[in-house]
Each structure stands twice: as C-alpha cells, then as structure tokens.
Write a protein that holds these residues in place. Structure first.
Motif, PDB file in Angstrom:
ATOM      1  N   ALA A  45       1.020  -1.362  -0.046  1.00  0.00           N
ATOM      2  CA  ALA A  45       0.154   0.138   0.083  1.00  0.00           C
ATOM      3  C   ALA A  45       0.975   1.246   0.030  1.00  0.00           C
ATOM      4  O   ALA A  45       1.808   1.224   0.682  1.00  0.00           O
ATOM      5  N   LYS A  46       0.456   2.297  -0.610  1.00  0.00           N
ATOM      6  CA  LYS A  46       1.055   3.707  -0.796  1.00  0.00           C
ATOM      7  C   LYS A  46       1.668   3.994   0.640  1.00  0.00           C
ATOM      8  O   LYS A  46       2.620   4.564   0.856  1.00  0.00           O
ATOM      9  N   LYS A  47       0.639   4.025   1.471  1.00  0.00           N
ATOM     10  CA  LYS A  47       0.661   4.578   2.559  1.00  0.00           C
ATOM     11  C   LYS A  47       1.950   4.107   3.524  1.00  0.00           C
ATOM     12  O   LYS A  47       2.649   4.731   4.610  1.00  0.00           O
ATOM     13  N   GLU A  48       2.055   2.657   3.244  1.00  0.00           N
ATOM     14  CA  GLU A  48       3.219   2.053   3.845  1.00  0.00           C
ATOM     15  C   GLU A  48       4.644   2.479   3.305  1.00  0.00           C
ATOM     16  O   GLU A  48       5.722   2.090   3.920  1.00  0.00           O
ATOM     17  N   VAL A  49       4.700   3.063   2.068  1.00  0.00           N
ATOM     18  CA  VAL A  49       6.175   3.203   1.493  1.00  0.00           C
ATOM     19  C   VAL A  49       6.446   4.902   1.593  1.00  0.00           C
ATOM     20  O   VAL A  49       7.808   4.901   1.461  1.00  0.00           O
ATOM     21  N   LYS A  50       5.921   5.680   2.190  1.00  0.00           N
ATOM     22  CA  LYS A  50       6.165   7.043   2.406  1.00  0.00           C
ATOM     23  C   LYS A  50       7.583   7.465   2.661  1.00  0.00           C
ATOM     24  O   LYS A  50       8.258   8.085   2.162  1.00  0.00           O
ATOM     25  N   LYS A  51       8.146   6.455   3.906  1.00  0.00           N
ATOM     26  CA  LYS A  51       9.430   7.090   4.537  1.00  0.00           C
ATOM     27  C   LYS A  51      10.459   6.145   3.814  1.00  0.00           C
ATOM     28  O   LYS A  51      11.675   6.330   4.092  1.00  0.00           O
ATOM     29  N   TYR A  52      10.050   5.393   2.526  1.00  0.00           N
ATOM     30  CA  TYR A  52      11.117   4.631   2.185  1.00  0.00           C
ATOM     31  C   TYR A  52      11.522   4.946   0.610  1.00  0.00           C
ATOM     32  O   TYR A  52      12.401   4.568  -0.013  1.00  0.00           O
TER      33      TYR A  52
ATOM     34  N   THR B   3       3.758  11.205  -6.868  1.00  0.00           N
ATOM     35  CA  THR B   3       3.366  11.138  -8.306  1.00  0.00           C
ATOM     36  C   THR B   3       3.044   9.558  -8.623  1.00  0.00           C
ATOM     37  O   THR B   3       2.297   9.387  -9.652  1.00  0.00           O
ATOM     38  N   LYS B   4       3.606   8.475  -7.864  1.00  0.00           N
ATOM     39  CA  LYS B   4       3.008   7.045  -8.138  1.00  0.00           C
ATOM     40  C   LYS B   4       2.280   6.632  -7.353  1.00  0.00           C
ATOM     41  O   LYS B   4       1.998   7.159  -6.110  1.00  0.00           O
ATOM     42  N   THR B   5       1.493   5.813  -7.737  1.00  0.00           N
ATOM     43  CA  THR B   5       0.208   5.116  -6.985  1.00  0.00           C
ATOM     44  C   THR B   5       0.458   3.781  -6.411  1.00  0.00           C
ATOM     45  O   THR B   5      -0.055   3.396  -5.672  1.00  0.00           O
ATOM     46  N   ARG B   6       1.159   2.972  -7.393  1.00  0.00           N
ATOM     47  CA  ARG B   6       1.404   1.883  -7.035  1.00  0.00           C
ATOM     48  C   ARG B   6       2.984   1.419  -6.945  1.00  0.00           C
ATOM     49  O   ARG B   6       3.784   1.832  -7.481  1.00  0.00           O
ATOM     50  N   PHE B   7       2.998   0.561  -5.729  1.00  0.00           N
ATOM     51  CA  PHE B   7       4.333   0.092  -5.467  1.00  0.00           C
ATOM     52  C   PHE B   7       4.254  -1.251  -5.237  1.00  0.00           C
ATOM     53  O   PHE B   7       3.530  -1.801  -4.662  1.00  0.00           O
ATOM     54  N   VAL B   8       5.905  -2.014  -5.299  1.00  0.00           N
ATOM     55  CA  VAL B   8       5.744  -3.251  -5.168  1.00  0.00           C
ATOM     56  C   VAL B   8       7.015  -3.475  -4.179  1.00  0.00           C
ATOM     57  O   VAL B   8       7.766  -2.385  -4.047  1.00  0.00           O
ATOM     58  N   TYR B   9       7.251  -4.493  -3.283  1.00  0.00           N
ATOM     59  CA  TYR B   9       8.288  -4.770  -2.152  1.00  0.00           C
ATOM     60  C   TYR B   9       8.889  -6.018  -2.228  1.00  0.00           C
ATOM     61  O   TYR B   9       7.986  -7.110  -2.601  1.00  0.00           O
TER      62      TYR B   9
ATOM     63  N   LYS C 237      13.787  -3.881  -0.715  1.00  0.00           N
ATOM     64  CA  LYS C 237      13.549  -2.986  -1.726  1.00  0.00           C
ATOM     65  C   LYS C 237      12.231  -2.629  -2.439  1.00  0.00           C
ATOM     66  O   LYS C 237      11.538  -3.552  -2.370  1.00  0.00           O
ATOM     67  N   TYR C 238      12.097  -1.465  -2.518  1.00  0.00           N
ATOM     68  CA  TYR C 238      10.851  -0.905  -2.943  1.00  0.00           C
ATOM     69  C   TYR C 238      10.856  -0.489  -4.687  1.00  0.00           C
ATOM     70  O   TYR C 238      11.903   0.056  -4.899  1.00  0.00           O
ATOM     71  N   TYR C 239       9.749  -0.753  -5.349  1.00  0.00           N
ATOM     72  CA  TYR C 239       9.880  -0.573  -6.791  1.00  0.00           C
ATOM     73  C   TYR C 239       8.561   0.029  -7.324  1.00  0.00           C
ATOM     74  O   TYR C 239       7.431  -0.018  -6.365  1.00  0.00           O
TER      75      TYR C 239
END
Ligand SMILES: [Zn+2]
Length: 119
Positions: free
Chosen positions: A65-72, A80-86, A92-94
């Motif tokens: 979830a986007k809210k989980e990646v803010k500090k990374y 600007t991005k909505t979708r993230f994978v981990y 590592k975040y992509y």
C-alpha cells in the motif's frame, strides 16, 4: 541466489555470459539478450508479469500500500506514483518510473520480429 532460477533461466544466463565474453563486453547488453531470446526461442509478452521479481535477488515482489512506503521512497516518487511493490528478501521498493519505462520499451523492441510485428 542462482538456485532460485529455473534451468532455462540458468541456461539463458550462461549463454549471455559466453556471448558477452566473446564480444569482449563486461556486461550483458542488448546483443546478448537478442541472442538468448532467439537461441532459446523465448516468447516475450510485454503485457505479462515480466517485472514481478526483484532485480537484485529474483524473489517475487509483493504489492504494498502507498501509505506503507512514504518513508522509504523519494518524496517526488511518493507524490506522483500510486502503485508500489516490495521485495521482502532485500527490503527494496519498486515503482513504475523512468527505468521501468525504458525497460518496457527495450523489451518491446526485443520481442518484435524482423518484420517489426509481434510474433
Ligand atoms: Zn530482492
């Protein structure tokens, strides 16, 4: 890390390494990828899950979830991005940024046949 690859993937890497050595390159480039694709008669669907694995360790990535990646991730990426994978293995975040766009274009070119059409 190598043990996570299929036998076909290991063969592809070995072919690429041999071709890079033959061409006196210290990297695996487009020429080697083209040789692998033709040599192994691979069919690449640019719309498939070709970016579903970590580029560092080959572990399957997971949606996060986007809210989980803010500090990374960098602030401009977060805004600007909505979708993230981990990758749970190397933490590592992509996201689909310019690197993803360039790789997609390169794969689309590689998967075109000589007539310029998808096989
Ligand atoms: Zn990883």
């Amino acid at each position: 890390m190598f043990k996570r690859y299929t036998e076909k993937a290991k063969k592809a890497i070995m072919i690429a390494q041999e071709e890079a050595i033959n061409l006196n390159h210290d990297y695996i480039g487009t020429e080697q990828l083209t040789g692998i694709i033709k040599g192994l008669k691979l069919k690449i669907d640019p719309n498939s899950k070709i970016f579903s694995r970590c580029t560092l360790c080959n572990t399957l990535t997971k949606d996060i979830a986007k809210k989980e990646v803010k500090k990374y991730v960098p602030p401009h990426v977060f805004s600007t991005k909505t979708r993230f994978v981990y990758c749970a293995s190397c933490k590592k975040y992509y996201w689909r940024g310019t690197h993803w766009q360039k790789m997609t274009q390169k794969i689309q070119k590689l998967s075109l046949n000589e007539s310029g059409k998808h096989p």
